[in-house]
Design a protein around this motif. Sequence first.
Motif, PDB file in Angstrom:
ATOM      1  N   ASP A   1       0.195  -8.004  -0.875  1.00  0.00           N
ATOM      2  CA  ASP A   1      -1.064  -8.305  -1.465  1.00  0.00           C
ATOM      3  C   ASP A   1      -1.515  -7.377  -2.313  1.00  0.00           C
ATOM      4  O   ASP A   1      -2.566  -7.868  -3.191  1.00  0.00           O
ATOM      5  CB  ASP A   1      -1.853  -9.075  -0.235  1.00  0.00           C
ATOM      6  CG  ASP A   1      -2.393  -7.786   0.507  1.00  0.00           C
ATOM      7  OD1 ASP A   1      -1.790  -6.622   0.320  1.00  0.00           O
ATOM      8  OD2 ASP A   1      -3.037  -8.073   1.398  1.00  0.00           O
ATOM      9  N   ARG A   2      -1.033  -6.240  -2.479  1.00  0.00           N
ATOM     10  CA  ARG A   2      -1.661  -5.202  -3.596  1.00  0.00           C
ATOM     11  C   ARG A   2      -0.407  -4.611  -4.333  1.00  0.00           C
ATOM     12  O   ARG A   2      -0.612  -3.383  -4.679  1.00  0.00           O
ATOM     13  CB  ARG A   2      -2.418  -4.339  -2.732  1.00  0.00           C
ATOM     14  CG  ARG A   2      -3.715  -4.883  -2.101  1.00  0.00           C
ATOM     15  CD  ARG A   2      -4.740  -3.784  -1.733  1.00  0.00           C
ATOM     16  NE  ARG A   2      -4.329  -2.824  -0.874  1.00  0.00           N
ATOM     17  CZ  ARG A   2      -4.040  -3.117   0.435  1.00  0.00           C
ATOM     18  NH1 ARG A   2      -4.425  -4.335   0.895  1.00  0.00           N
ATOM     19  NH2 ARG A   2      -3.473  -2.219   1.205  1.00  0.00           N
TER      20      ARG A   2
ATOM     21  N   GLU B   1      -1.071 -10.968 -10.248  1.00  0.00           N
ATOM     22  CA  GLU B   1      -0.881 -10.495  -9.075  1.00  0.00           C
ATOM     23  C   GLU B   1       0.741 -10.308  -8.749  1.00  0.00           C
ATOM     24  O   GLU B   1       1.291  -9.446  -7.933  1.00  0.00           O
ATOM     25  CB  GLU B   1      -1.371 -11.236  -7.847  1.00  0.00           C
ATOM     26  CG  GLU B   1      -2.872 -11.186  -7.648  1.00  0.00           C
ATOM     27  CD  GLU B   1      -3.196 -12.079  -6.550  1.00  0.00           C
ATOM     28  OE1 GLU B   1      -2.698 -12.704  -5.684  1.00  0.00           O
ATOM     29  OE2 GLU B   1      -4.474 -11.880  -6.351  1.00  0.00           O
TER      30      GLU B   1
END
Length: 274
Positions: free
Chosen positions: A235-236, A263
């Motif tokens: 997620d990062r 992302e």
Amino acid sequence: MLIILPPSETKAVGGDSAPLELSELFLSNVDSSVTTVRKQIATSLTSMSPKVAQPLLGLRDSQVGELSHNKELLTSPTMPAIERYTGVAYDALDVTGQRTGTALNSAAREKLAIGSALFGVIGAEDLIPYYRLSAGSKLKLRGKADHVTVRSRWSGVLTPALEQWQTQLPADDNAIIDLRSGGYLNLGPVPGSLKLRVESLYPDGTRKVVSHFNKHYKGLVARELALADVSIPADRAAQAFCDVVAGVVSFSDANFSTEIVDEENVTLIVPAEK
């Protein structure tokens, strides 16, 4: 973290390990259907006559000799996949340290995987034979009147297997950095994985997609990611990826930079070749 490298049609010949064991390859213990597809494709490659195989595999007359390797792929010697594949990406990756003087250690190798038309995705240390097959090839399967595409064999199989494998990773280091492109990426894309685009920056400020040296830069990046002592969560992943690149001295000296598109997509910006 898993870094999936693009494959290469050029490969090292030979090997000093035992013949191929499909059940021991990456993802085999995650989903049995992966091994089933590998067996189907391997059986097709070993059984097709040169007359049938040449047009289906898209080989020129000068490449027909490659078919003898396919005939023997279940009995020929093997070597680690990361050493089997050659070409610009693997020269830049420099697994054995011939370019940089520093070989990739076992911890770095464990983070690496390779896209493959025959195997779907395999681990860097998986033992594989020499073979010839590309993502755009077609196959003749036993009991099937029509030809089938490699992509159709992996459709619905490779993506869920990779997703299931990803769930086994720790949450703080479960990113998949997918450096495959084109037909190989389409064999089994992973939702949420981070993709890399490489662009050249010209003196007038314009940028163009790098084509010829694309794999070279991906090999350089894969090496630094594999060696980096960092955990990258899915997620990062974009920001963590950019942080790793920014911390590589040789990249900074060469004026490499990164840009987060979203992302799931990052652009590596490199000076245009003079």
